[in-house]
Write an enzyme that holds these catalytic residues in place. Structure first.
Site: not given
Length: 363
Positions: A180-181, A207, A300, A303
């Site tokens: 993600s991030t 993401h 973050m 998941d």
């Protein structure tokens, strides 16, 4: 300092950079509504931003991609060269805007927010919560290891890996990655170091909103030895190809005859995400004979943890998590590690080597 419950919280000082006076005011007003954020100043272009960064000492900068005098990419390069600071890019949804945003991620920007309707977004309030959340997250991001090439001693495995099932060469193999991030830069590091002849397909959930994953795939394809594409429904998985789930769709793996294929759906979000790493991992758990390497990198939240649990319960799965030292945000790897679902913890620059080593052990 602000008081939040029983804790004292540092206020996040933000510099807002945008060539539009309207957008500077809208973004500033949004951020200032939050009691833990304070906009210390604004700038009309990159040159002014560099000067104000020194005089105002912000904790986070929101940076428009397209500006006169000095654009966002040039500004970001200077910021990261001088003294790295958390930056959230404000991007348009155009194809060119997406490519520039991805370049910004490679250069060290923590995250981005897409303007909802062009350079001057009259409905930016739709993503107000996202802007506030990403500025807060950026203030806690780890930038040191993403701007340094110094050697970091390899971390030991978290727990011993035990082969529970046959590893004959007749079994197929797959690599599944969730991030993600900070993910675009992490994916670049991993995918560009995998060999073209890798004997497995790679399936990836990053993401990212719709409209950006295709540009991400195209960018990574030009940089990598392997083929990289945005996944399409019905794609048959092929060795040496990486498939990135399109923004806005869950990606699941299904069996078509003796081959494995991609199925996309617009089902409900999982933990606020679509695509979801959990959805991908859980679909792979349905095939115990498929030998899997699961990788969870910077991001973050948690998941991937629930999906990894399913993978560990069903068949052969070797799991790798990115270390705290190189993760921009340690949430997703930390959640999997604390659940004792991870076989090996690895610094980012070693993940591709570990993938190849364990892939070869499967043969």
């Amino acid at each position: 300092m602000k008081e939040r419950g029983d804790h004292m919280v540092e206020q996040i000082n933000v510099l807002v950079v945008d060539d539009s006076a309207f957008m500077r005011k809208v973004i500033s007003d949004m951020l200032n509504k939050d009691p833990y954020i304070h906009v210390v100043g604004t700038a009309r272009n990159g040159k002014e931003a560099l000067t104000k960064r020194v005089s105002l000492a912000p904790d986070v900068i929101t940076l428009d991609v397209e500006m006169p005098v000095m654009d966002g990419i040039s500004t970001l390069e200077q910021l990261m060269k001088q003294d790295p600071i958390p930056v959230v890019m404000i991007s348009s949804l155009t194809k060119e805007g997406a490519l520039q945003t991805l370049l910004a991620m490679e250069l060290g920007a923590v995250d981005f927010v897409a303007k909802t309707s062009g350079a001057i977004s009259l409905d930016l309030h739709v993503i107000e919560k996202e802007i506030v959340q990403k500025v807060k997250l950026a203030s806690q991001a780890n930038l040191i290891n993403n701007t340094s090439k110094r050697h970091i001693q390899q971390m030991p495995s978290y727990r011993p890996f035990v082969t529970k099932h046959s590893t004959s060469s007749s079994n197929k193999r797959i690599i599944a990655i969730g991030t993600s991030t900070g993910g675009p830069k992490a994916l670049k590091e991993v995918l560009t170091n995998l060999p073209k002849e890798i004997d497995a397909p790679i399936v990836i959930v990053q993401h990212m909103p719709s409209g950006f994953t295709q540009s991400l795939a195209q960018r990574l394809d030009t940089l990598s030895h392997i083929d990289v594409k945005e996944a399409a429904g019905g794609d048959i998985l092929r060795n040496g190809t990486a498939y990135i789930a399109p923004g806005g769709s869950h990606m699941e793996i299904m069996k078509t005859g003796q081959a494995y294929s991609i199925h996309l759906n617009k089902g409900d979000m999982r933990r606020g995400h679509r695509p979801s790493v959990d959805v991908l991992f859980e679909s792979l758990a349905k095939f115990p004979d498929l030998q899997k390497i699961a990788v969870i990198m910077t991001g973050m939240g948690s998941d991937g943890k629930a999906g990894l649990e399913k993978l560990k319960e069903n068949g052969l799965c070797f799991s790798i998590a990115e270390s705290v030292r190189t993760s921009v945000v340690y949430g997703m790897p930390k959640a999997a590690i604390e659940a004792q679902l991870v076989d090996e913890i690895s610094d980012l620059d070693k993940i591709s080597d570990h993938i190849m080593r364990h892939l070869n052990q499967f043969k």
